[in-house]
Design a protein around this motif. Structure first.
Motif, PDB file in Angstrom:
ATOM      1  N   VAL A  35       0.836  -1.210   0.000  1.00  0.00           N
ATOM      2  CA  VAL A  35       0.000   0.000   0.000  1.00  0.00           C
ATOM      3  C   VAL A  35       0.867   1.255   0.000  1.00  0.00           C
ATOM      4  O   VAL A  35       0.595   2.220  -0.718  1.00  0.00           O
ATOM      5  N   GLU A  36       1.939   1.235   0.774  1.00  0.00           N
ATOM      6  CA  GLU A  36       2.825   2.393   0.870  1.00  0.00           C
ATOM      7  C   GLU A  36       3.499   2.697  -0.459  1.00  0.00           C
ATOM      8  O   GLU A  36       3.832   3.851  -0.759  1.00  0.00           O
ATOM      9  N   SER A  37       3.684   1.675  -1.281  1.00  0.00           N
ATOM     10  CA  SER A  37       4.360   1.864  -2.564  1.00  0.00           C
ATOM     11  C   SER A  37       3.460   2.473  -3.632  1.00  0.00           C
ATOM     12  O   SER A  37       3.933   2.825  -4.711  1.00  0.00           O
ATOM     13  N   ILE A  38       2.181   2.624  -3.333  1.00  0.00           N
ATOM     14  CA  ILE A  38       1.209   3.104  -4.314  1.00  0.00           C
ATOM     15  C   ILE A  38       0.980   4.599  -4.142  1.00  0.00           C
ATOM     16  O   ILE A  38       0.720   5.074  -3.029  1.00  0.00           O
ATOM     17  N   ASP A  39       1.088   5.334  -5.231  1.00  0.00           N
ATOM     18  CA  ASP A  39       0.787   6.759  -5.200  1.00  0.00           C
ATOM     19  C   ASP A  39      -0.721   6.952  -5.301  1.00  0.00           C
ATOM     20  O   ASP A  39      -1.377   6.344  -6.144  1.00  0.00           O
ATOM     21  N   GLY A  40      -1.263   7.808  -4.437  1.00  0.00           N
ATOM     22  CA  GLY A  40      -2.681   8.109  -4.505  1.00  0.00           C
ATOM     23  C   GLY A  40      -3.509   7.234  -3.585  1.00  0.00           C
ATOM     24  O   GLY A  40      -3.000   6.348  -2.893  1.00  0.00           O
ATOM     25  N   PRO A  41      -4.817   7.466  -3.585  1.00  0.00           N
ATOM     26  CA  PRO A  41      -5.718   6.773  -2.659  1.00  0.00           C
ATOM     27  C   PRO A  41      -5.862   5.294  -2.993  1.00  0.00           C
ATOM     28  O   PRO A  41      -5.712   4.868  -4.135  1.00  0.00           O
ATOM     29  N   VAL A  42      -6.190   4.527  -1.944  1.00  0.00           N
ATOM     30  CA  VAL A  42      -6.316   3.075  -2.049  1.00  0.00           C
ATOM     31  C   VAL A  42      -7.611   2.633  -1.381  1.00  0.00           C
ATOM     32  O   VAL A  42      -7.984   3.147  -0.322  1.00  0.00           O
ATOM     33  N   VAL A  43      -8.298   1.696  -2.002  1.00  0.00           N
ATOM     34  CA  VAL A  43      -9.376   0.947  -1.357  1.00  0.00           C
ATOM     35  C   VAL A  43      -8.822  -0.439  -1.069  1.00  0.00           C
ATOM     36  O   VAL A  43      -8.378  -1.140  -1.976  1.00  0.00           O
ATOM     37  N   LEU A  44      -8.828  -0.825   0.200  1.00  0.00           N
ATOM     38  CA  LEU A  44      -8.229  -2.083   0.634  1.00  0.00           C
ATOM     39  C   LEU A  44      -9.343  -3.108   0.829  1.00  0.00           C
ATOM     40  O   LEU A  44     -10.299  -2.875   1.570  1.00  0.00           O
ATOM     41  N   VAL A  45      -9.208  -4.245   0.134  1.00  0.00           N
ATOM     42  CA  VAL A  45     -10.255  -5.270   0.106  1.00  0.00           C
ATOM     43  C   VAL A  45      -9.680  -6.584   0.617  1.00  0.00           C
ATOM     44  O   VAL A  45      -8.628  -7.029   0.157  1.00  0.00           O
ATOM     45  N   GLY A  46     -10.377  -7.230   1.556  1.00  0.00           N
ATOM     46  CA  GLY A  46      -9.901  -8.501   2.081  1.00  0.00           C
ATOM     47  C   GLY A  46     -10.961  -9.576   2.030  1.00  0.00           C
ATOM     48  O   GLY A  46     -12.134  -9.315   2.298  1.00  0.00           O
ATOM     49  N   HIS A  47     -10.538 -10.792   1.679  1.00  0.00           N
ATOM     50  CA  HIS A  47     -11.434 -11.951   1.706  1.00  0.00           C
ATOM     51  C   HIS A  47     -11.071 -12.847   2.880  1.00  0.00           C
ATOM     52  O   HIS A  47      -9.899 -13.129   3.114  1.00  0.00           O
ATOM     53  N   SER A  48     -12.077 -13.278   3.644  1.00  0.00           N
ATOM     54  CA  SER A  48     -11.909 -14.257   4.706  1.00  0.00           C
ATOM     55  C   SER A  48     -10.851 -13.790   5.729  1.00  0.00           C
ATOM     56  O   SER A  48     -10.958 -12.703   6.287  1.00  0.00           O
ATOM     57  N   TYR A  49      -9.810 -14.587   5.953  1.00  0.00           N
ATOM     58  CA  TYR A  49      -8.708 -14.182   6.833  1.00  0.00           C
ATOM     59  C   TYR A  49      -8.087 -12.867   6.387  1.00  0.00           C
ATOM     60  O   TYR A  49      -7.578 -12.094   7.209  1.00  0.00           O
ATOM     61  N   GLY A  50      -8.156 -12.577   5.101  1.00  0.00           N
ATOM     62  CA  GLY A  50      -7.637 -11.306   4.595  1.00  0.00           C
ATOM     63  C   GLY A  50      -8.301 -10.101   5.227  1.00  0.00           C
ATOM     64  O   GLY A  50      -7.732  -9.005   5.232  1.00  0.00           O
ATOM     65  N   GLY A  51      -9.502 -10.273   5.771  1.00  0.00           N
ATOM     66  CA  GLY A  51     -10.153  -9.174   6.477  1.00  0.00           C
ATOM     67  C   GLY A  51      -9.392  -8.777   7.725  1.00  0.00           C
ATOM     68  O   GLY A  51      -9.265  -7.588   8.051  1.00  0.00           O
ATOM     69  N   ALA A  52      -8.895  -9.774   8.463  1.00  0.00           N
ATOM     70  CA  ALA A  52      -8.076  -9.480   9.639  1.00  0.00           C
ATOM     71  C   ALA A  52      -6.796  -8.767   9.230  1.00  0.00           C
ATOM     72  O   ALA A  52      -6.304  -7.866   9.925  1.00  0.00           O
ATOM     73  N   VAL A  53      -6.248  -9.168   8.077  1.00  0.00           N
ATOM     74  CA  VAL A  53      -5.006  -8.563   7.591  1.00  0.00           C
ATOM     75  C   VAL A  53      -5.217  -7.099   7.216  1.00  0.00           C
ATOM     76  O   VAL A  53      -4.439  -6.231   7.608  1.00  0.00           O
ATOM     77  N   ILE A  54      -6.271  -6.792   6.456  1.00  0.00           N
ATOM     78  CA  ILE A  54      -6.470  -5.392   6.060  1.00  0.00           C
ATOM     79  C   ILE A  54      -6.853  -4.526   7.251  1.00  0.00           C
ATOM     80  O   ILE A  54      -6.533  -3.334   7.281  1.00  0.00           O
TER      81      ILE A  54
END
Length: 259
Positions: free
Chosen positions: A79-98
């Motif tokens: 995420v830090e490497s991306i210029d501009g706004p981000v929408v962060l999406v997580g599936h399943s366990y990925g929800g805990a990660v985001i």
């Protein structure tokens, strides 16, 4: 099943467009997709295709599935490497990660939970899985694989994968997903969460009513607790709602992006 680390968005379309159309596409946030356990980044292919057609840049991260803290650190670096706004999406366990990765990330504007855990501080994925009846994942797991560090990797028994994880997709597709599934450590599922980003950022939720990994009742309860800006429960959909209903998942991601 291929495990693409990064899938980038429609650069050719953006570079060839001119005038207001190009400006509109350039101003769209980047969608960062984080898969969960027993899946890989190709599970987002249908959603990615639709988002790219709508002009969104997309990055599908290869989630290591080792621990919430280390996985969140990796996603935060992306995420830090991306210029501009981000929408962060997580599936399943990925929800805990985001929920952890978005903390302190000033360019993350919103979160989307796709059949995903949205833990409170001190909760684990295992805690939330058992909070309401209906989950049958434990009965579908294969024998754990012992690791050199004393931890164990967990897989879904390939013979049970279709019925447990992805009952609403064709059997032939489920066979391929089962063979290429990514394991998760038991420690990752039992690790307690820190302060969640959904308390500070707007969030959206989408999940299947027929989810056997995380009961729909638990998913709806987490959405309500997080004061979801928009929640969609897809009738008859499995845990991999992004595979079986990519249109519904892409639609709610676009809602979060437009917020």
């Amino acid at each position: 099943m291929r495990d693409s680390i990064i899938a980038f968005a429609a650069l050719a379309a953006a570079s060839s467009a001119t005038g207001p159309i190009a400006a509109a596409e350039e101003n769209k946030p980047t969608i960062v997709l984080v898969h969960g356990a027993f899946a890989d980044s190709s599970s987002w292919d249908g959603v990615t295709n639709l988002l790219l057609k709508s002009g969104y840049p997309v990055v599908a991260v290869a989630n290591p599935l080792r621990s919430v803290s280390s996985d969140a650190g990796y996603v935060a670096s992306v995420v830090e490497s991306i210029d501009g706004p981000v929408v962060l999406v997580g599936h399943s366990y990925g929800g805990a990660v985001i929920s952890a990765a978005a903390n302190g990330a000033e360019n993350v504007k919103s979160l989307v939970y796709v059949a995903a855990f949205a833990p409170e501080a001190g909760e684990s994925a295992a805690d939330l899985s058992g909070k309401f009846p209906g989950g049958t994942l434990g009965e579908a797991l294969a024998a754990p694989v012992k690791l050199a560090d004393g931890n164990v990797d967990l897989y879904i028994d390939q013979a049970k994968f279709h019925g447990q994880f992805a009952q609403d997709i064709p059997a032939e597709q489920a066979v391929l997903m089962a063979a290429g599934q990514r394991p998760i450590t038991e420690a990752a599922l039992t690790e307690s969460a820190g302060e969640p980003a959904w308390k500070a950022l707007p969030s959206w939720f989408v999940y299947g009513e027929a989810d056997k990994n995380i009961p729909a009742q638990a998913l709806g309860w987490m959405a309500e607790r997080a004061q979801s800006k928009g929640t969609v429960a897809v009738d008859g959909a499995s845990h991999v709602v992004m595979v079986s209903h990519p249109d519904k998942v892409a639609e709610i991601i676009e809602q979060a992006a437009a917020n």
